[in-house]
Design an enzyme around this catalytic site. Structure first.
Site, PDB file in Angstrom:
ATOM      1  N   ARG A  51       0.872  -1.178   0.000  1.00 13.33           N
ATOM      2  CA  ARG A  51       0.000   0.000   0.000  1.00 13.33           C
ATOM      3  C   ARG A  51       0.911   1.230   0.000  1.00 13.33           C
ATOM      4  O   ARG A  51       2.122   1.118   0.083  1.00 13.33           O
ATOM      5  CB  ARG A  51      -1.010  -0.004   1.166  1.00 13.33           C
ATOM      6  CG  ARG A  51      -0.666  -0.674   2.425  1.00 13.33           C
ATOM      7  CD  ARG A  51       0.374   0.009   3.279  1.00 13.33           C
ATOM      8  NE  ARG A  51       0.111   1.422   3.450  1.00 13.33           N
ATOM      9  CZ  ARG A  51       1.029   2.320   3.684  1.00 13.33           C
ATOM     10  NH1 ARG A  51       2.313   1.973   3.769  1.00 13.33           N
ATOM     11  NH2 ARG A  51       0.742   3.594   3.818  1.00 13.33           N
ATOM     12  N   GLY A  52       0.277   2.413  -0.076  1.00  9.90           N
ATOM     13  CA  GLY A  52       1.051   3.637  -0.238  1.00  9.90           C
ATOM     14  C   GLY A  52       1.145   3.934  -1.725  1.00  9.90           C
ATOM     15  O   GLY A  52       1.429   3.029  -2.530  1.00  9.90           O
ATOM     16  N   ALA A  53       0.894   5.199  -2.082  1.00 12.28           N
ATOM     17  CA  ALA A  53       0.742   5.538  -3.498  1.00 12.28           C
ATOM     18  C   ALA A  53       1.935   5.120  -4.381  1.00 12.28           C
ATOM     19  O   ALA A  53       1.744   4.421  -5.386  1.00 12.28           O
ATOM     20  CB  ALA A  53       0.456   7.033  -3.632  1.00 12.28           C
ATOM     21  N   ARG A  88      -7.416  -0.249  -6.680  1.00 10.68           N
ATOM     22  CA  ARG A  88      -7.575   0.893  -5.769  1.00 10.68           C
ATOM     23  C   ARG A  88      -7.709   2.156  -6.619  1.00 10.68           C
ATOM     24  O   ARG A  88      -6.861   2.421  -7.471  1.00 10.68           O
ATOM     25  CB  ARG A  88      -6.388   1.001  -4.802  1.00 10.68           C
ATOM     26  CG  ARG A  88      -6.290  -0.207  -3.857  1.00 10.68           C
ATOM     27  CD  ARG A  88      -5.427   0.072  -2.649  1.00 10.68           C
ATOM     28  NE  ARG A  88      -6.056   0.983  -1.720  1.00 10.68           N
ATOM     29  CZ  ARG A  88      -5.410   1.542  -0.683  1.00 10.68           C
ATOM     30  NH1 ARG A  88      -4.134   1.280  -0.486  1.00 10.68           N
ATOM     31  NH2 ARG A  88      -6.042   2.363   0.128  1.00 10.68           N
ATOM     32  N   GLN A 200      -2.174   2.684   9.962  1.00 14.45           N
ATOM     33  CA  GLN A 200      -0.874   2.651   9.281  1.00 14.45           C
ATOM     34  C   GLN A 200       0.196   3.443  10.041  1.00 14.45           C
ATOM     35  O   GLN A 200       1.382   3.155   9.938  1.00 14.45           O
ATOM     36  CB  GLN A 200      -0.994   3.230   7.864  1.00 14.45           C
ATOM     37  CG  GLN A 200      -1.814   2.392   6.902  1.00 14.45           C
ATOM     38  CD  GLN A 200      -3.238   2.859   6.827  1.00 14.45           C
ATOM     39  OE1 GLN A 200      -3.814   3.311   7.815  1.00 14.45           O
ATOM     40  NE2 GLN A 200      -3.838   2.761   5.657  1.00 14.45           N
ATOM     41  N   ASP A 241      -1.762  10.906  -2.145  1.00 17.01           N
ATOM     42  CA  ASP A 241      -2.169   9.859  -3.092  1.00 17.01           C
ATOM     43  C   ASP A 241      -2.489  10.445  -4.458  1.00 17.01           C
ATOM     44  O   ASP A 241      -2.399   9.759  -5.477  1.00 17.01           O
ATOM     45  CB  ASP A 241      -3.358   9.085  -2.539  1.00 17.01           C
ATOM     46  CG  ASP A 241      -2.900   8.235  -1.373  1.00 17.01           C
ATOM     47  OD1 ASP A 241      -2.777   8.786  -0.268  1.00 17.01           O
ATOM     48  OD2 ASP A 241      -2.601   7.052  -1.591  1.00 17.01           O
ATOM     49  N   ASN A 251      -5.107  12.782   0.452  1.00 17.22           N
ATOM     50  CA  ASN A 251      -4.277  11.874   1.251  1.00 17.22           C
ATOM     51  C   ASN A 251      -5.186  11.126   2.230  1.00 17.22           C
ATOM     52  O   ASN A 251      -6.404  11.335   2.252  1.00 17.22           O
ATOM     53  CB  ASN A 251      -3.188  12.672   1.981  1.00 17.22           C
ATOM     54  CG  ASN A 251      -2.122  11.777   2.608  1.00 17.22           C
ATOM     55  OD1 ASN A 251      -1.577  10.891   1.943  1.00 17.22           O
ATOM     56  ND2 ASN A 251      -1.819  11.977   3.879  1.00 17.22           N
TER      57      ASN A 251
HETATM   58  O1  MRU Z   1      -4.464   3.443   2.167  1.00 22.27           O
HETATM   59  P1  MRU Z   1      -2.973   3.547   2.100  1.00 22.27           P
HETATM   60  O2  MRU Z   1      -2.270   2.981   3.274  1.00 22.27           O
HETATM   61  O3  MRU Z   1      -2.428   3.063   0.788  1.00 22.27           O
HETATM   62  O4  MRU Z   1      -2.768   5.130   2.133  1.00 22.27           O
HETATM   63  C1  MRU Z   1      -1.479   5.649   2.166  1.00 22.27           C
HETATM   64  C2  MRU Z   1      -1.464   7.103   2.312  1.00 22.27           C
HETATM   65  O5  MRU Z   1      -2.465   7.767   2.410  1.00 22.27           O
HETATM   66  C3  MRU Z   1      -0.149   7.746   2.241  1.00 22.27           C
HETATM   67  O6  MRU Z   1      -0.118   8.907   3.013  1.00 22.27           O
HETATM   68  C4  MRU Z   1       0.084   8.116   0.793  1.00 22.27           C
HETATM   69  O7  MRU Z   1      -0.077   7.029  -0.049  1.00 22.27           O
HETATM   70  C5  MRU Z   1       1.380   8.737   0.606  1.00 22.27           C
HETATM   71  S1  MRU Z   1       2.559   7.507   0.269  1.00 22.27           S
HETATM   72  C6  MRU Z   1       4.097   7.987   0.293  1.00 22.27           C
END
Ligand code: MRU
Length: 357
Positions: A51-53, A88, A200, A241, A251
């Site tokens: 996960r994470g963009a 996603r 997270q 994101d 985000n």
């Molecule tokens: O739902 P997630 O855990 O994928 O969401 C992650 C976030 O919102 C992060 O802040 C975002 O992706 C920035 S990643 C460097």
């Protein structure tokens, strides 16, 4: 990232498979999952093993590789691309990476596509690492004067969700400046929002900061405003994101409330944003599709009991419904700056960044 003195990325090739750190097992177990098909990659992304963009962008690119290994004709590639994009909806990096793979693979003869795909996915992963390193250096320039002005106390940085190593291939976005400052010997301390419902912050950000030896404290999502009112936050740095061309920042849910409180307290609010996270096609954050996740993520919490067993507990009445929007949009007017790999931009200056790409 280093874990017990061994260097890891969050995703890598091993023979004809893709390996990932399974983030659903952290912080209590460090487990690696091996993926061999694009369907397994789709599951890894939607279940948030990755996960994470930026990381889901790289993961989707590797998902295209796995698809190509099975069958690489145009029709199959399109089908694989659609399935990956559907996993996603909010982080633009995912669709960006898939489209880039699709475009470049179409120019390659079918027989050579799998091999070409490995190289293209690695290039996306390597670019992410380089971008995050540059973000770290630009962000360091914001922390350095605060540390120098007040050497007897740590610079207190509040962050939300996880925008560290684990959200990227390596290095992190919002945490890249923190690591750069810590590694340069500056005193930093991070307030880590727990980030309900999936925590997270509490489970991933706290874990990776602890691995790196960065001083930090986990706080409830509701504590940030209070700490800001009492002079205990010097700056907020979050990830993103999707950022629209006017500088609106989408985000993790709850980011907007932090930006409002920071604005009220005149505390700088930065988003760390590699350029693949910017959606130049969208003019405003109102156009972003906000992922709605399963209500069970709100209704249940997971944790480790004192005997070391992972337990899942219901925390709301059985009669009560729950709603789980996963992201929110912070309007550009609340954003002090966007820390990109090409420097720091005020939201209204983003067009100069676009022109330079
Ligand atoms: O739902 P997630 O855990 O994928 O969401 C992650 C976030 O919102 C992060 O802040 C975002 O992706 C920035 S990643 C460097």
């Amino acid at each position: 990232m280093k874990i017990s003195d061994q260097h890891y990325r969050t995703i890598w090739r091993d023979a004809q498979s893709v390996c990932i750190i399974d983030q659903t097992r952290l912080p209590f177990a460090f487990a690696i999952a091996r993926l061999q098909t694009h369907s397994q990659m789709c599951h890894a992304i939607s279940s948030m093993q990755v996960r994470g963009a930026p990381l889901i962008g790289a993961a989707a690119a590797y998902g295209m590789v796995l698809g190509c290994q099975q069958q690489a004709d145009d029709q199959t590639l399109l089908m694989v691309a659609e399935q990956l994009i559907a996993t996603r909806p909010t982080a633009v990096n995912l669709a960006w990476a898939v489209q880039r793979m699709l475009q470049q693979l179409r120019a390659v003869a079918v027989a050579g596509r799998a091999q070409a795909a490995w190289a293209l996915a690695l290039a996306i992963a390597d670019e992410d690492v380089a971008q995050n390193q540059a973000i770290g250096q630009h962000g360091l320039a914001l922390i350095d004067p605060l540390a120098t002005a007040n050497p007897q106390r740590a610079v207190n940085i509040l962050t939300h969700c996880n925008a560290g190593w684990l959200a990227t291939v390596d290095g992190g976005t919002a945490l890249a400046p923190v690591y750069a400052a810590h590694d340069a010997g500056l005193r930093v301390h991070v307030w880590v929002d727990e980030t309900r419902p999936r925590n997270q912050g509490a489970s991933l950000t706290a874990w990776e900061l602890a691995q790196h030896g960065v001083p930090h404290t986990v706080i409830t999502d509701n504590a940030g405003g209070h700490l800001m009112q009492h002079g205990q936050v010097d700056m907020v740095i979050v990830g993103a994101d999707r950022v629209t061309s006017n500088g609106d920042v989408c985000n993790k849910i709850g980011t907007y409330l932090k930006a409002l409180a920071a604005h009220d307290q005149q505390i700088p609010f930065y988003a760390a944003v590699p350029t693949p996270t910017i959606d130049w096609q969208l003019a405003h954050g109102t156009g972003i599709a906000i992922e709605m996740r399963d209500a069970d993520e709100v209704a249940y919490m997971q944790g480790q009991d004192d005997q070391g067993q992972i337990q899942r507990l219901r925390v709301i009445p059985h009669e009560s419904p729950a709603l789980n929007p996963a992201f929110d949009v912070t309007p550009a007017r609340l954003v002090t700056g966007l820390i990109t790999e090409r420097g720091i931009f005020q939201p209204q200056q983003l067009h100069t960044l676009e022109a330079s790409l």
